[in-house]
Design an enzyme around this catalytic site. Structure first.
Site, mmCIF file in Angstrom:
data_model
loop_
_atom_site.group_PDB
_atom_site.id
_atom_site.type_symbol
_atom_site.label_atom_id
_atom_site.label_comp_id
_atom_site.label_asym_id
_atom_site.label_seq_id
_atom_site.Cartn_x
_atom_site.Cartn_y
_atom_site.Cartn_z
ATOM 1 N N LYS A 72 -2.436 -1.030 4.883
ATOM 2 C CA LYS A 72 -1.849 0.228 4.403
ATOM 3 C C LYS A 72 -2.964 1.206 4.025
ATOM 4 O O LYS A 72 -3.320 1.350 2.854
ATOM 5 C CB LYS A 72 -0.924 -0.058 3.210
ATOM 6 N N TYR A 131 -3.585 2.250 0.006
ATOM 7 C CA TYR A 131 -2.670 2.779 -1.004
ATOM 8 C C TYR A 131 -1.423 1.919 -1.104
ATOM 9 O O TYR A 131 -1.189 1.049 -0.262
ATOM 10 C CB TYR A 131 -2.320 4.239 -0.695
ATOM 11 N N LEU A 135 3.535 -1.913 9.668
ATOM 12 C CA LEU A 135 3.277 -2.238 8.266
ATOM 13 C C LEU A 135 4.299 -3.291 7.828
ATOM 14 O O LEU A 135 5.487 -3.205 8.175
ATOM 15 C CB LEU A 135 3.425 -0.986 7.392
ATOM 16 N N GLU A 152 7.788 1.391 14.586
ATOM 17 C CA GLU A 152 8.403 1.642 13.279
ATOM 18 C C GLU A 152 8.574 3.144 13.130
ATOM 19 O O GLU A 152 8.289 3.907 14.053
ATOM 20 C CB GLU A 152 7.550 1.049 12.153
HETATM 21 N N1 PMP Z 1 6.007 1.437 7.809
HETATM 22 C C1 PMP Z 1 5.216 2.479 7.488
HETATM 23 C C2 PMP Z 1 4.353 3.076 8.539
HETATM 24 C C3 PMP Z 1 5.223 2.988 6.175
HETATM 25 O O1 PMP Z 1 4.419 4.019 5.847
HETATM 26 C C4 PMP Z 1 6.090 2.421 5.208
HETATM 27 C C5 PMP Z 1 6.174 2.976 3.818
HETATM 28 N N2 PMP Z 1 5.019 2.761 3.100
HETATM 29 C C6 PMP Z 1 6.898 1.332 5.588
HETATM 30 C C7 PMP Z 1 6.826 0.871 6.896
HETATM 31 C C8 PMP Z 1 7.817 0.665 4.619
HETATM 32 O O2 PMP Z 1 7.110 -0.178 3.728
HETATM 33 P P1 PMP Z 1 7.618 -0.411 2.250
HETATM 34 O O3 PMP Z 1 9.014 -0.963 2.365
HETATM 35 O O4 PMP Z 1 6.680 -1.413 1.690
HETATM 36 O O5 PMP Z 1 7.577 0.904 1.559
#
Ligand code: PMP
Length: 286
Positions: free
Chosen positions: A149, A33, A206, A181
């Site tokens: 993701k 996603y 991620l 994270e």
């Molecule tokens: N880490 C995780 C586990 C997440 O779910 C997200 C949000 N999708 C992020 C980091 C931040 O990524 P992004 O800045 O691309 O939204």
């Protein structure tokens, strides 16, 4: 008013949208996603999100059934059909309906399922940016390909429930003594010499699109940044803590595991980076 959503080539009212019970996204979390922020009825960081989507697909041998230009057109059609000014668009691509439950990947003629829908919410003027978040730590029990993701979000959901049970807003995940994270965000601390520290990219986290831009912006604005892991203990003694994600942008954290960070209000570096990031987004969505 019902939202108009997109399912496999069709724009339909949300209650009419249907996906098979045999869809591999439903049975195996065999799906990826993306969430892209919408500001001023335009997409923020679209190219970054689509590049990551292509990477997630490659890692799992999933094939996007439409081109990136078509994907962009679908995003904008949803913005228009739903009169969306600010919020997000959720996109999910699963390996499709294999007609039964079977662990093996289906044959190539099984089409992936592509679903997109809008979510209206305040992005620029998020009230939490003024108060900051309360965060607690908990063990990171997720699988080892967090760089992909996928919709396998049960561990993240449990972490958020754990946080809410303690009247906190979110959870930071800890593995081998270090924060990986947040449950749905990347994490940063600010040292007493104002250096920002964030964990380096690997399969453990991620690769945030917001993080990627923030690193560039920090360099452009002479904000010192170091990529290395940090412990909850170091974070609790940091000058500031903040997070980043596509829909929260930069969000200050004012307490960790009940310990007040700084003076308990959003710190100057987090506030500055939020401002700089919002300026960049505003430039994109002009
Ligand atoms: N880490 C995780 C586990 C997440 O779910 C997200 C949000 N999708 C992020 C980091 C931040 O990524 P992004 O800045 O691309 O939204």
């Amino acid at each position: 008013m019902q939202r108009i959503v997109y399912v496999d080539g069709h724009f339909v009212e949300e209650q009419a949208a249907k996906v098979s019970i045999f869809d591999r996204g439903f049975l195996f979390a065999d799906a990826v996603y993306e969430v892209t922020a919408v500001v001023n009825s335009k997409l923020a960081e679209f190219d970054g999100h689509m590049t990551r989507l292509q990477r997630s697909c490659r890692e799992l041998s999933l094939t996007l059934p439409v081109s990136l230009d078509e994907l962009k057109a679908i995003h904008y059609a949803l913005i228009e059909k739903n009169n969306l000014n600010e919020g997000a668009i959720y996109l999910q691509l699963s390996r499709g309906n294999a007609g039964d439950r079977d662990f093996h990947f289906p044959s190539a003629d099984v089409k992936p399922t592509l679903v997109l829908f809008t979510q209206a919410r305040a992005v620029l003027d998020n009230p939490q940016a003024k108060t900051g978040l309360k965060v607690v730590t908990c063990p990171d029990i997720r699988w080892h390909r967090r760089d992909i993701k996928t919709v396998s979000l049960l561990a993240a959901s449990l972490a958020k429930e754990f946080a809410h049970a303690q009247h906190a807003d979110d959870a930071f995940l800890v593995e081998n003594g270090f924060i990986t994270e947040g449950s749905s965000c990347n994490c940063y601390i600010v040292l007493h010499d104002n250096t920002v520290v964030t964990r380096p990219l690997s399969n453990d986290i991620l690769h945030g699109i917001t993080r990627q831009s923030l690193l560039k912006l920090a360099a452009q604005h002479n904000i010192q940044l170091e990529e290395r892991p940090f412990t909850p203990e170091e974070a609790r003694h940091a000058r500031e803590i903040f997070i980043s994600s596509a829909t929260t942008f930069v969000m200050p954290v004012v307490s960790l595991d009940g310990k007040t960070i700084g003076d308990g209000t959003p710190g100057p570096i987090a506030r500055r980076l939020r401002e700089i990031y919002i300026d960049m987004v505003k430039e994109q969505v002009k």
